[in-house]
Structures are given as structure tokens and as C-alpha cells.
Design a protein around this motif. Structure first.
Motif, mmCIF file in Angstrom:
data_model
loop_
_atom_site.group_PDB
_atom_site.id
_atom_site.type_symbol
_atom_site.label_atom_id
_atom_site.label_comp_id
_atom_site.label_asym_id
_atom_site.label_seq_id
_atom_site.Cartn_x
_atom_site.Cartn_y
_atom_site.Cartn_z
ATOM 1 N N THR A 142 33.930 47.381 72.819
ATOM 2 C CA THR A 142 33.405 46.541 73.894
ATOM 3 C C THR A 142 31.918 46.226 73.753
ATOM 4 N N ASN A 185 30.078 44.408 71.559
ATOM 5 C CA ASN A 185 29.808 42.982 71.363
ATOM 6 C C ASN A 185 30.257 42.166 72.580
ATOM 7 N N LEU A 186 31.362 42.572 73.180
ATOM 8 C CA LEU A 186 31.848 41.875 74.376
ATOM 9 C C LEU A 186 30.843 42.015 75.519
ATOM 10 N N ILE A 211 27.957 39.643 74.909
ATOM 11 C CA ILE A 211 28.334 38.271 75.261
ATOM 12 C C ILE A 211 28.334 38.101 76.779
ATOM 13 N N ASN A 231 39.243 41.629 65.552
ATOM 14 C CA ASN A 231 38.093 41.680 66.459
ATOM 15 C C ASN A 231 37.528 40.284 66.738
ATOM 16 N N GLU A 232 37.470 39.437 65.715
ATOM 17 C CA GLU A 232 36.977 38.071 65.925
ATOM 18 C C GLU A 232 37.894 37.299 66.872
ATOM 19 N N THR A 255 37.549 38.591 70.389
ATOM 20 C CA THR A 255 36.289 38.135 70.977
ATOM 21 C C THR A 255 36.383 36.675 71.415
ATOM 22 N N PHE A 260 38.247 36.658 74.596
ATOM 23 C CA PHE A 260 37.398 37.194 75.655
ATOM 24 C C PHE A 260 36.434 36.114 76.161
ATOM 25 N N ILE A 261 35.798 35.408 75.246
ATOM 26 C CA ILE A 261 34.878 34.328 75.630
ATOM 27 C C ILE A 261 35.617 33.271 76.441
ATOM 28 N N PHE A 300 27.034 33.928 68.473
ATOM 29 C CA PHE A 300 27.562 35.226 68.067
ATOM 30 C C PHE A 300 28.296 35.173 66.724
ATOM 31 N N LEU A 347 30.928 33.463 65.322
ATOM 32 C CA LEU A 347 32.380 33.632 65.334
ATOM 33 C C LEU A 347 33.064 32.413 64.719
ATOM 34 N N SER A 385 36.993 28.267 67.820
ATOM 35 C CA SER A 385 37.618 28.742 69.050
ATOM 36 C C SER A 385 38.960 28.096 69.315
#
Length: 140
Positions: A14, A16-17, A20, A92-93, A96, A99-100, A129, A131, A134
Motif C-alpha cells: 500500500t 505507493n497507493l 498516490i 502491482n502496476e 495501481t 486503484f487510481i 507515477f 505507470l 490506463s
């Protein structure tokens, strides 16, 4: 702060989350990590769609004293695994990215009805970040 509720075997980092989330809000976020069967139940109950989905967001639409909760984000690890493999990036990417996407919904962005604001904000965070593309970008 992110309050993690994880009912899967996956370890969720969490840190990095949190970074963000902290760029967008000071409120707490409940992050619920589930498998497809659980998210399908929620999708059916709250959206009347009887199939699994990647991410659901449930904004806290009222203030509770001493409870600075923005809302809840529910993410399916089955979907994360599938899309990470399909788009050739890490679990993880992909997690994330979802999550965004969910966080922006909690903040009132809605790509289904806005004029591209959700997409622009998502792209801004993805770049910041570092990534991969999206959901909104790759589904356009």
C-alpha cells in the motif's frame, strides 16, 4: 490512510497507493481486495450487473464526525492477474491502475458522463507515477 481488507492470497503493497492517494485527498480510503466471485456479488447487488468487474467504488456521501472516510474501493485480483498478463506488465502496476481509477471515482470523476476530465486526471497520475496505459486510455 488506506485501510486494507484483503481476502486473497496476494500481498498488497500500500505504500505507493498511499503516495498516490495523498496527492489527491487527506481522507481515509477503505481498500477491499477480493476474487471475482465476491466482486460479482457486489456488482449484482449495487449495479444490477450479474458479472464480475475489475473495480468498484463506493463514495461516502455523508460526513461522519471523527471519521474522515472518502469511501471504499473494491478490486478483483482475478481481473488484475488477467489484465497484467494480457498487457504485459506487473500485477502491482495493474493493481495501481485500478486503484487510481477507483480513487478518481470516489473523488467524483466519472468517465461515462464527463467531458474527458477523468481520463485527463488518470493520464496525469499515470505519468507522474510512471505507470503503463490506463483502463480509459486502452479502452478508447
Amino acid at each position: 490512510m488506506i485501510d486494507l481488507e484483503n481476502s486473497t492470497e496476494f500481498e498488497i503493497d500500500t505504500l505507493n497507493l498511499e503516495n498516490i492517494a495523498n496527492t489527491l485527498t487527506t481522507k481515509d480510503i477503505e481498500l477491499i481486495v477480493v476474487k471475482n466471485d465476491e466482486i460479482q456479488e457486489l456488482n449484482k447487488e449495487y449495479r444490477n450487473i450479474d458479472k464480475p468487474t475489475d473495480v468498484l467504488s463506493f463514495p461516502m456521501n455523508f460526513e461522519v464526525i471523527d471519521m474522515p472516510l472518502l469511501g471504499s474501493i473494491v478490486i478483483s485480483t482475478d481481473f488484475v492477474q488477467e489484465k497484467a498478463k494480457e498487457f504485459k506488465h506487473s500485477f502491482n502496476e495493474e493493481f495501481t491502475l485500478l486503484f487510481i481509477h477507483g480513487l478518481l471515482h470516489l473523488l467524483g470523476f466519472d468517465h461515462e458522463i464527463d467531458n474527458g476530465e477523468h481520463r485527463l486526471k488518470e493520464e496525469e497520475l499515470i505519468e507522474k507515477f510512471k505507470l503503463p496505459s490506463s483502463l480509459i486510455v486502452r479502452n478508447s
